[in-house]
Scaffold this motif. Structure first.
Motif, PDB file in Angstrom:
ATOM      1  N   THR A  26       0.850  -1.192   0.000  1.00 15.98           N
ATOM      2  CA  THR A  26       0.000   0.000   0.000  1.00 15.98           C
ATOM      3  C   THR A  26       0.887   1.244   0.000  1.00 15.98           C
ATOM      4  O   THR A  26       2.077   1.146   0.298  1.00 15.98           O
ATOM      5  CB  THR A  26      -0.905   0.046   1.266  1.00 15.98           C
ATOM      6  OG1 THR A  26      -0.143   0.575   2.360  1.00 15.98           O
ATOM      7  CG2 THR A  26      -1.464  -1.316   1.643  1.00 15.98           C
ATOM      8  N   TYR A  28       1.143   3.176   2.192  1.00 27.21           N
ATOM      9  CA  TYR A  28       1.529   3.397   3.598  1.00 27.21           C
ATOM     10  C   TYR A  28       2.446   2.295   4.110  1.00 27.21           C
ATOM     11  O   TYR A  28       2.778   2.257   5.287  1.00 27.21           O
ATOM     12  CB  TYR A  28       0.265   3.492   4.467  1.00 27.21           C
ATOM     13  CG  TYR A  28      -0.735   4.445   3.848  1.00 27.21           C
ATOM     14  CD1 TYR A  28      -0.528   5.822   3.927  1.00 27.21           C
ATOM     15  CD2 TYR A  28      -1.821   3.969   3.120  1.00 27.21           C
ATOM     16  CE1 TYR A  28      -1.401   6.699   3.301  1.00 27.21           C
ATOM     17  CE2 TYR A  28      -2.689   4.847   2.496  1.00 27.21           C
ATOM     18  CZ  TYR A  28      -2.481   6.203   2.589  1.00 27.21           C
ATOM     19  OH  TYR A  28      -3.328   7.074   1.959  1.00 27.21           O
ATOM     20  N   ALA A  66      -1.963   0.975   6.705  1.00 24.62           N
ATOM     21  CA  ALA A  66      -1.704  -0.060   5.695  1.00 24.62           C
ATOM     22  C   ALA A  66      -2.725  -1.192   5.824  1.00 24.62           C
ATOM     23  O   ALA A  66      -3.212  -1.721   4.818  1.00 24.62           O
ATOM     24  CB  ALA A  66      -0.285  -0.596   5.852  1.00 24.62           C
TER      25      ALA A  66
END
Ligand SMILES: CSC[C@H]1O[C@H](OP(=O)(O)O)[C@H](O)[C@@H]1O
Ligand SMILES: Nc1ncnc2[nH]cnc12
Length: 257
Positions: A26, A28, A66
């Protein structure tokens, strides 16, 4: 493909036979573990253990952004959080299941929003939990004659330490159960218009009552409660599959400043 998403907490690192895993990246970073895809009572489920497969990630270090992003990327719209909680009220006993309807955020330094500008959103959190998942979770517990509580306010502390006796007594004035992981998991799900409901297992009386809580006790009670949680999921998951009729998908409407 849409899945029901289940986030496992302390003591709950797998809940079904895994058909395949999904290693998702992701913006993140990586989620706590690859998503495990399987089936509960005929419904496709994506499972994610928030503390990692071997409980190596403490509550303040979980990459909540995430985790939630990865679940959404996999096609999840509804999340069931599985949590171990301390009780702040005599009547919420160890082994009981609580379906909380409110929370208080007592965390201090967590990354709690996807919206850091220039798009500014202030989502409404007056009713933070998905009313549909919560109602059906309660029914699932009742049908099984489990000791299940319909409501409760969860206070989320920063951790990883447990509360002092003074803190615990103070929290009793405002909340019913205590944990370290609901926030920002629930906020982030709401920011992505996802549903979030929780099955919280009471593991202890925190520090206000008499004994001090210990992590090993929490793990032990969770082990003993695993079957209860699994049976509730077996009944609940098919009930929350399909078209959403709750308000969670509308969270971002009117939230932009
Ligand atoms: C192992 S004791 C403290 C630990 O248990 C709870 O975990 P979870 O909410 O993920 O079930 C609590 O929040 C702490 O992370
Ligand atoms: N007493 C407690 N405080 C915080 N998190 C918990 N998780 C389980 N019991 C807890």
């Amino acid at each position: 493909m849409t899945y029901v998403g289940i986030i496992g907490g302390s003591g709950l690192y797998s809940i079904m036979e895994t058909r395949k895993t999904m290693d998702i990246d992701t913006p993140y970073g990586k989620p706590s573990a690859p998503l495990e895809i399987g089936e509960i009572n005929g419904v496709e489920v994506a499972f994610l253990p928030r503390h990692g497969k071997k409980h190596t990630i403490p509550p303040h270090m979980v990459n909540y952004k995430a985790n939630i992003f990865a679940l959404q990327k996999a096609g999840v719209q509804r999340i069931i959080g599985l949590n171990a909680v301390g009780s702040l009220k005599e009547e919420y006993k160890p082994g009981d299941i609580v379906i909380p309807d409110q929370f208080i955020d007592f965390t201090k330094r967590r990354d709690l929003t996807y919206y850091n500008g220039p798009d500014v959103y202030h989502i409404s959190m007056a009713d933070p939990f998905c009313s549909d998942i919560s109602a059906k979770a309660y029914e699932a517990g009742k049908k099984l004659s489990f000791p299940v509580h319909k409501n409760g306010a969860y206070i989320c502390i920063e951790g990883p330490r447990f509360s002092t006796r003074a803190e615990s007594k103070m929290f009793r004035n405002f909340a019913d159960i205590i944990g370290m992981t609901l926030v920002p998991e629930i906020n982030l799900a709401a920011e992505l218009s996802m549903c979030y409901g929780m099955l919280a297992t009471v593991t202890d009386y925190d520090a206000w009552k008499d004994e001090a809580v210990e992590a090993s006790d929490v793990m032990q009670i969770m082990k003993e409660s695993e079957e209860k949680v699994s049976k509730m999921l077996y009944n609940l998951v098919p009930e929350i599959n399909g078209q959403r009729n709750c308000k969670c998908s509308l969270r971002l409407e009117n939230a932009k400043a």
